[in-house]
Design a protein around this motif. Sequence first.
Motif, mmCIF file in Angstrom:
data_model
loop_
_atom_site.group_PDB
_atom_site.id
_atom_site.type_symbol
_atom_site.label_atom_id
_atom_site.label_comp_id
_atom_site.label_asym_id
_atom_site.label_seq_id
_atom_site.Cartn_x
_atom_site.Cartn_y
_atom_site.Cartn_z
ATOM 1 N N VAL A 146 0.857 -1.186 0.000
ATOM 2 C CA VAL A 146 0.000 0.000 0.000
ATOM 3 C C VAL A 146 0.892 1.235 0.000
ATOM 4 C CG1 VAL A 146 -1.791 1.265 1.219
ATOM 5 C CG2 VAL A 146 -1.793 -1.237 1.246
ATOM 6 N N LYS A 147 0.725 2.067 -0.966
ATOM 7 C CA LYS A 147 1.559 3.260 -1.091
ATOM 8 C C LYS A 147 1.111 4.298 -0.084
ATOM 9 C CE LYS A 147 3.507 6.387 -4.523
ATOM 10 N NZ LYS A 147 3.494 6.801 -5.917
ATOM 11 N N VAL A 148 2.019 4.700 0.801
ATOM 12 C CA VAL A 148 1.723 5.690 1.843
ATOM 13 C C VAL A 148 2.222 7.061 1.370
ATOM 14 C CG1 VAL A 148 2.080 6.328 4.240
ATOM 15 C CG2 VAL A 148 1.961 3.915 3.604
ATOM 16 N N MET A 149 1.397 8.053 1.550
ATOM 17 C CA MET A 149 1.740 9.409 1.103
ATOM 18 C C MET A 149 1.626 10.360 2.296
ATOM 19 S SD MET A 149 -0.244 9.305 -2.569
ATOM 20 C CE MET A 149 0.667 10.672 -3.259
ATOM 21 N N THR A 184 7.245 10.658 -0.943
ATOM 22 C CA THR A 184 8.590 10.926 -0.432
ATOM 23 C C THR A 184 8.792 12.410 -0.225
ATOM 24 O OG1 THR A 184 9.585 11.124 -2.640
ATOM 25 C CG2 THR A 184 9.485 8.908 -1.661
ATOM 26 N N MET A 185 9.780 12.735 0.617
ATOM 27 C CA MET A 185 10.110 14.127 0.887
ATOM 28 C C MET A 185 10.642 14.808 -0.376
ATOM 29 S SD MET A 185 10.325 16.756 2.803
ATOM 30 C CE MET A 185 10.108 16.296 4.502
ATOM 31 N N ALA A 186 11.394 14.054 -1.189
ATOM 32 C CA ALA A 186 11.971 14.636 -2.404
ATOM 33 C C ALA A 186 10.870 15.097 -3.358
ATOM 34 C CB ALA A 186 12.887 13.622 -3.087
ATOM 35 N N GLU A 187 9.817 14.262 -3.525
ATOM 36 C CA GLU A 187 8.709 14.646 -4.400
ATOM 37 C C GLU A 187 7.982 15.879 -3.847
ATOM 38 O OE1 GLU A 187 7.637 10.095 -5.928
ATOM 39 O OE2 GLU A 187 6.328 11.134 -4.539
ATOM 40 N N ALA A 188 7.791 15.876 -2.517
ATOM 41 C CA ALA A 188 7.094 16.999 -1.907
ATOM 42 C C ALA A 188 7.879 18.303 -2.050
ATOM 43 C CB ALA A 188 6.815 16.691 -0.429
ATOM 44 N N GLN A 189 9.208 18.232 -1.851
ATOM 45 C CA GLN A 189 10.040 19.435 -1.964
ATOM 46 C C GLN A 189 10.064 19.966 -3.396
ATOM 47 O OE1 GLN A 189 13.724 18.011 -0.320
ATOM 48 N NE2 GLN A 189 13.218 18.731 1.748
ATOM 49 N N LYS A 190 10.073 19.058 -4.375
ATOM 50 C CA LYS A 190 10.053 19.487 -5.777
ATOM 51 C C LYS A 190 8.756 20.224 -6.095
ATOM 52 C CE LYS A 190 10.403 17.704 -10.499
ATOM 53 N NZ LYS A 190 10.553 16.493 -11.340
ATOM 54 N N GLN A 207 6.806 21.644 -3.916
ATOM 55 C CA GLN A 207 6.756 22.861 -3.098
ATOM 56 C C GLN A 207 7.453 24.022 -3.808
ATOM 57 O OE1 GLN A 207 9.218 22.794 0.339
ATOM 58 N NE2 GLN A 207 8.037 24.320 1.454
ATOM 59 N N LYS A 208 8.623 23.741 -4.400
ATOM 60 C CA LYS A 208 9.363 24.805 -5.098
ATOM 61 C C LYS A 208 8.555 25.378 -6.259
ATOM 62 C CE LYS A 208 13.941 23.046 -3.889
ATOM 63 N NZ LYS A 208 15.214 22.475 -4.406
ATOM 64 N N GLU A 209 7.883 24.488 -7.004
ATOM 65 C CA GLU A 209 7.076 24.973 -8.131
ATOM 66 C C GLU A 209 5.902 25.832 -7.638
ATOM 67 O OE1 GLU A 209 5.901 21.520 -10.241
ATOM 68 O OE2 GLU A 209 7.928 21.040 -10.964
ATOM 69 N N ILE A 210 5.284 25.402 -6.544
ATOM 70 C CA ILE A 210 4.149 26.157 -6.004
ATOM 71 C C ILE A 210 4.610 27.499 -5.458
ATOM 72 C CG2 ILE A 210 2.411 26.168 -4.180
ATOM 73 C CD1 ILE A 210 2.220 23.121 -4.522
ATOM 74 N N GLN A 211 5.777 27.531 -4.786
ATOM 75 C CA GLN A 211 6.286 28.780 -4.225
ATOM 76 C C GLN A 211 6.658 29.782 -5.326
ATOM 77 O OE1 GLN A 211 9.465 27.388 -1.721
ATOM 78 N NE2 GLN A 211 8.160 27.257 0.104
ATOM 79 N N LYS A 212 7.113 29.269 -6.451
ATOM 80 C CA LYS A 212 7.484 30.172 -7.544
ATOM 81 C C LYS A 212 6.255 30.801 -8.210
ATOM 82 C CE LYS A 212 11.864 27.903 -8.776
ATOM 83 N NZ LYS A 212 12.578 27.160 -9.834
ATOM 84 N N GLY A 213 5.217 29.991 -8.470
ATOM 85 C CA GLY A 213 4.112 30.486 -9.267
ATOM 86 C C GLY A 213 2.830 30.759 -8.527
ATOM 87 N N GLU A 214 2.619 30.158 -7.344
ATOM 88 C CA GLU A 214 1.317 30.251 -6.694
ATOM 89 C C GLU A 214 1.381 30.885 -5.309
ATOM 90 O OE1 GLU A 214 -2.826 29.666 -6.363
ATOM 91 O OE2 GLU A 214 -1.505 29.381 -8.090
ATOM 92 N N PRO A 257 4.285 31.671 -2.215
ATOM 93 C CA PRO A 257 5.666 31.597 -1.688
ATOM 94 C C PRO A 257 5.729 31.091 -0.256
ATOM 95 C CG PRO A 257 4.909 33.884 -1.782
ATOM 96 C CD PRO A 257 3.863 33.064 -2.474
ATOM 97 N N ASP A 258 4.570 31.055 0.442
ATOM 98 C CA ASP A 258 4.572 30.617 1.844
ATOM 99 C C ASP A 258 4.125 29.176 2.002
ATOM 100 O OD1 ASP A 258 5.392 33.136 2.716
ATOM 101 O OD2 ASP A 258 3.345 33.887 2.729
ATOM 102 N N ALA A 259 3.961 28.434 0.924
ATOM 103 C CA ALA A 259 3.535 27.030 1.026
ATOM 104 C C ALA A 259 4.600 26.221 1.749
ATOM 105 C CB ALA A 259 3.293 26.435 -0.364
ATOM 106 N N TRP A 260 4.174 25.375 2.696
ATOM 107 C CA TRP A 260 5.133 24.580 3.471
ATOM 108 C C TRP A 260 4.665 23.131 3.543
ATOM 109 C CZ3 TRP A 260 3.282 22.569 8.188
ATOM 110 C CH2 TRP A 260 2.099 23.126 8.659
ATOM 111 N N ILE A 261 5.572 22.253 3.981
ATOM 112 C CA ILE A 261 5.342 20.804 3.970
ATOM 113 C C ILE A 261 4.958 20.332 5.362
ATOM 114 C CG2 ILE A 261 6.369 18.541 3.548
ATOM 115 C CD1 ILE A 261 8.207 19.845 1.521
ATOM 116 N N LEU A 262 3.883 19.571 5.447
ATOM 117 C CA LEU A 262 3.467 18.929 6.700
ATOM 118 C C LEU A 262 3.732 17.438 6.582
ATOM 119 C CD1 LEU A 262 1.883 18.849 9.427
ATOM 120 C CD2 LEU A 262 -0.196 18.501 8.072
#
Length: 319
Positions: free
Chosen positions: A241-244, A293-299, A301-308, A310-315
């Motif tokens: 089961v894939k956990v996200m 994974t954290m790597a997917e989330a960080q990638k 996050q960077k796209e969202i911070q650039k275009g949508e 800038p204060d989006a963060w990871i929980l």
Amino acid sequence: MKIETYIAQLLYRYQCVTVPGFGAFLTEIQSAQLNSGTNSFSPPRKTIAFNSLLKNNDGLLANHIAHAQKTSYGFAVSAIAFEVLGWQKTLAEFGVLNIKNVGSIQLNADNNMVFTPSDQANYLPGSFGLTPFVSPMVKRENFEKKLQEIEETKVLELYDSEESRSSNSFLKYAAIFVLGLGITGSIGYPLYQNQINTKTLIVENAVQKKVQNKIQEATFFIENPLPAVTLSVDSAKTEVVKVMPYHIMAGAYRSEQNARKAYNQLIKDGYEARMLGENKHGLFPVLYGSYATMAEAQKAQKEIQKGENPDAWILVENL
């Protein structure tokens, strides 16, 4: 009000603790470390980092302070703002700010904040009570080789003594045999031959018995080997089961209606958005999306911070 106490309490449970108007403290789990050169072992821990760009109030720290102090949310926000003013003043005057059990912040040549985490506290609950330690070198001895040498020595000594005794006995019997030939001739020879065979059999049995006793004496201090353990592995396929557990936060709303509007807008914008139920702080979180994974989330996050946002963060969800 010293808000560093409340920051430290939240670091045990959350990956990101934002101080409105100042910055955010981020945590990441680090696995146990083994230094083979010094034989030292360090338990798993949470490492702390600081991001001065995340300044927007997400409500986490203010709600925690209001609940702990039994006061209003607005008073908690004002108390945080007052504490932040004191921190900024300390940095401006002395160039360094010490936050108890969290770390220290210094201003570099470019007037940017540089964070150094404290090593006095481990904010990973699973490592509570564990401390680094140094293990002494393990000295190993080859008991099997030592045992083999003892057995070979004992057996050789035993055979030498028994052969010497057997030789003396056979010489005695041979002398008697020669004398018997002279007296009885062909009549006494069969009787003497039977006697020789009987004596030989007795000596051989005695030698074998003593050899076994000596081997047991030489090996009495060696523990019996444990029986072999056979492990059977089920070859049946197991469903994975894939956990996200990594979520990118779009915001947390006190009104469910406002949260629903934000969620619908994100869906229209093409995000795989989610809206969570009311948490214990009375807020309705809205997510841009969830990742394995954290790597997917960080990638993402960077796209969202650039275009949508800038204060989006990871929980990070505790599993």
